[in-house]
Design a protein around this motif. Sequence first.
Motif, PDB file in Angstrom:
ATOM      1  N   GLY A 207      22.677   6.769 -18.744  1.00 59.52           N
ATOM      2  CA  GLY A 207      22.183   7.641 -17.741  1.00 59.52           C
ATOM      3  C   GLY A 207      21.209   6.883 -17.015  1.00 59.52           C
ATOM      4  O   GLY A 207      20.623   5.902 -17.319  1.00 59.52           O
ATOM      5  N   CYS A 208      20.474   7.532 -15.965  1.00 59.35           N
ATOM      6  CA  CYS A 208      19.656   7.095 -15.166  1.00 59.35           C
ATOM      7  C   CYS A 208      18.468   7.708 -15.559  1.00 59.35           C
ATOM      8  O   CYS A 208      18.346   8.611 -16.101  1.00 59.35           O
ATOM      9  CB  CYS A 208      19.878   7.522 -13.866  1.00 59.35           C
ATOM     10  SG  CYS A 208      18.354   6.991 -12.352  1.00 59.35           S
ATOM     11  N   LEU A 209      17.309   6.806 -15.409  1.00 57.05           N
ATOM     12  CA  LEU A 209      15.835   7.503 -15.952  1.00 57.05           C
ATOM     13  C   LEU A 209      15.344   8.901 -15.131  1.00 57.05           C
ATOM     14  O   LEU A 209      14.801   9.631 -15.969  1.00 57.05           O
ATOM     15  CB  LEU A 209      14.897   6.600 -15.465  1.00 57.05           C
ATOM     16  CG  LEU A 209      14.804   5.339 -16.120  1.00 57.05           C
ATOM     17  CD1 LEU A 209      13.729   4.415 -15.700  1.00 57.05           C
ATOM     18  CD2 LEU A 209      14.662   5.259 -17.838  1.00 57.05           C
ATOM     19  N   CYS A 210      16.162   9.114 -14.027  1.00 52.96           N
ATOM     20  CA  CYS A 210      15.778  10.400 -13.464  1.00 52.96           C
ATOM     21  C   CYS A 210      16.615  11.534 -14.330  1.00 52.96           C
ATOM     22  O   CYS A 210      16.664  12.708 -13.721  1.00 52.96           O
ATOM     23  CB  CYS A 210      16.316  10.360 -12.024  1.00 52.96           C
ATOM     24  SG  CYS A 210      17.930  10.561 -11.520  1.00 52.96           S
ATOM     25  N   GLY A 211      17.903  11.255 -14.898  1.00 53.73           N
ATOM     26  CA  GLY A 211      18.494  12.171 -15.518  1.00 53.73           C
ATOM     27  C   GLY A 211      19.868  12.387 -15.004  1.00 53.73           C
ATOM     28  O   GLY A 211      20.582  13.040 -15.105  1.00 53.73           O
TER      29      GLY A 211
ATOM     30  N   CYS B  48      25.233   2.797 -10.192  1.00 54.06           N
ATOM     31  CA  CYS B  48      24.392   3.651  -9.097  1.00 54.06           C
ATOM     32  C   CYS B  48      24.354   4.979  -9.419  1.00 54.06           C
ATOM     33  O   CYS B  48      25.347   5.619  -9.836  1.00 54.06           O
ATOM     34  CB  CYS B  48      24.971   3.488  -7.713  1.00 54.06           C
ATOM     35  SG  CYS B  48      24.002   3.730  -6.199  1.00 54.06           S
ATOM     36  N   CYS B  49      22.955   5.450  -9.576  1.00 49.25           N
ATOM     37  CA  CYS B  49      22.913   7.021  -9.769  1.00 49.25           C
ATOM     38  C   CYS B  49      23.302   7.787  -8.716  1.00 49.25           C
ATOM     39  O   CYS B  49      23.130   7.826  -7.620  1.00 49.25           O
ATOM     40  CB  CYS B  49      21.067   7.045  -9.998  1.00 49.25           C
ATOM     41  SG  CYS B  49      20.819   8.693 -10.340  1.00 49.25           S
ATOM     42  N   ASN B  50      23.930   9.015  -9.270  1.00 51.62           N
ATOM     43  CA  ASN B  50      24.469   9.964  -8.156  1.00 51.62           C
ATOM     44  C   ASN B  50      23.406  10.817  -7.649  1.00 51.62           C
ATOM     45  O   ASN B  50      23.689  11.443  -6.629  1.00 51.62           O
ATOM     46  CB  ASN B  50      25.543  10.757  -8.927  1.00 51.62           C
ATOM     47  CG  ASN B  50      24.919  11.904  -9.791  1.00 51.62           C
ATOM     48  OD1 ASN B  50      23.835  11.466 -10.349  1.00 51.62           O
ATOM     49  ND2 ASN B  50      25.626  12.812 -10.142  1.00 51.62           N
ATOM     50  N   ARG B  51      22.322  10.664  -8.283  1.00 48.23           N
ATOM     51  CA  ARG B  51      21.035  11.636  -7.737  1.00 48.23           C
ATOM     52  C   ARG B  51      20.087  10.666  -7.048  1.00 48.23           C
ATOM     53  O   ARG B  51      19.907  11.007  -5.877  1.00 48.23           O
ATOM     54  CB  ARG B  51      20.268  12.338  -8.840  1.00 48.23           C
ATOM     55  CG  ARG B  51      19.598  13.516  -8.539  1.00 48.23           C
ATOM     56  CD  ARG B  51      18.706  14.069  -9.810  1.00 48.23           C
ATOM     57  NE  ARG B  51      19.873  14.813 -10.576  1.00 48.23           N
ATOM     58  CZ  ARG B  51      19.093  15.059 -11.936  1.00 48.23           C
ATOM     59  NH1 ARG B  51      17.831  15.098 -12.231  1.00 48.23           N
ATOM     60  NH2 ARG B  51      20.104  15.787 -12.633  1.00 48.23           N
ATOM     61  N   CYS B  52      19.438   9.820  -7.427  1.00 48.16           N
ATOM     62  CA  CYS B  52      18.449   9.228  -7.009  1.00 48.16           C
ATOM     63  C   CYS B  52      18.679   7.890  -6.149  1.00 48.16           C
ATOM     64  O   CYS B  52      18.037   7.115  -5.594  1.00 48.16           O
ATOM     65  CB  CYS B  52      17.342   8.848  -7.841  1.00 48.16           C
ATOM     66  SG  CYS B  52      17.560   7.407  -9.146  1.00 48.16           S
ATOM     67  N   ARG B  53      20.064   7.543  -6.297  1.00 52.82           N
ATOM     68  CA  ARG B  53      20.690   6.378  -5.795  1.00 52.82           C
ATOM     69  C   ARG B  53      20.184   5.009  -6.229  1.00 52.82           C
ATOM     70  O   ARG B  53      20.609   3.925  -5.750  1.00 52.82           O
ATOM     71  CB  ARG B  53      20.640   6.320  -4.200  1.00 52.82           C
ATOM     72  CG  ARG B  53      21.059   7.542  -3.577  1.00 52.82           C
ATOM     73  CD  ARG B  53      22.316   7.921  -3.996  1.00 52.82           C
ATOM     74  NE  ARG B  53      23.618   7.150  -3.629  1.00 52.82           N
ATOM     75  CZ  ARG B  53      24.839   7.210  -4.152  1.00 52.82           C
ATOM     76  NH1 ARG B  53      25.088   8.535  -4.984  1.00 52.82           N
ATOM     77  NH2 ARG B  53      25.715   6.590  -3.847  1.00 52.82           N
TER      78      ARG B  53
HETATM   79 ZN   LIG Z   1      18.450   8.217 -10.871  1.00 48.12          ZN
END
Ligand SMILES: [Zn+2]
Length: 189
Positions: A30-34, A64-69
């Motif tokens: 996952g992304c670092l931002c969760g 690509c992160c779905n939250r922070c892109r």
């Molecule tokens: Zn992210």
Amino acid sequence: MCHALLQDSRFFCLLLQIDIELAAQTRAGGCLCGGVLHCANFPRKPRCCLNEVRADYEWRFSFCCNRCRKRTTAVSVRFLGRRVYLGLAVVLMSAGRVEATSAVAKLGEIMEVPVRTIQRWRNWWIEQFPLTPLWQATCARFMPPVALSQLPASLIERFTGTAAEPLMRLLIFLSHLTVGRPLTLNEGC
Ligand SMILES: [Zn+2]
């Protein structure tokens, strides 16, 4: 070092499978931002690639992160950073003995790699590679010390196994060259 691997489609397929696994691990993390990572592979135009595997080698696995892109690119055993030439070419074609210049030139002709490019790779191995965070963090593990003036041949011989295994292990080791430095879409050489 076995230059035949440059024309061995089974070896190219093996590297692709390793990259698929590395990409799956990256995605699962996952992304670092969760946030959740979605597929956002980016196109490559690899050189020194066999035609029969080219379609599979024209994409580098990226997300690509779905939250922070933010983009997260998986480490790769096929691509060495942003170089347009495949990692195995950068390793194998640099590893020839310097005195065997004519043999390397001939191989370069077959693989369509200019001699000056091979010379640039050799300079990178000897001058830049020892300064990389990867090498700085790992060089002490190699005992006796690796002869830096003989890179990359002196490094390849530290990886054990039969046939293609040492090169495969070296490419896995080198895949961490780009960890922590997300790649951009720009491709240099
Ligand atoms: Zn992210």
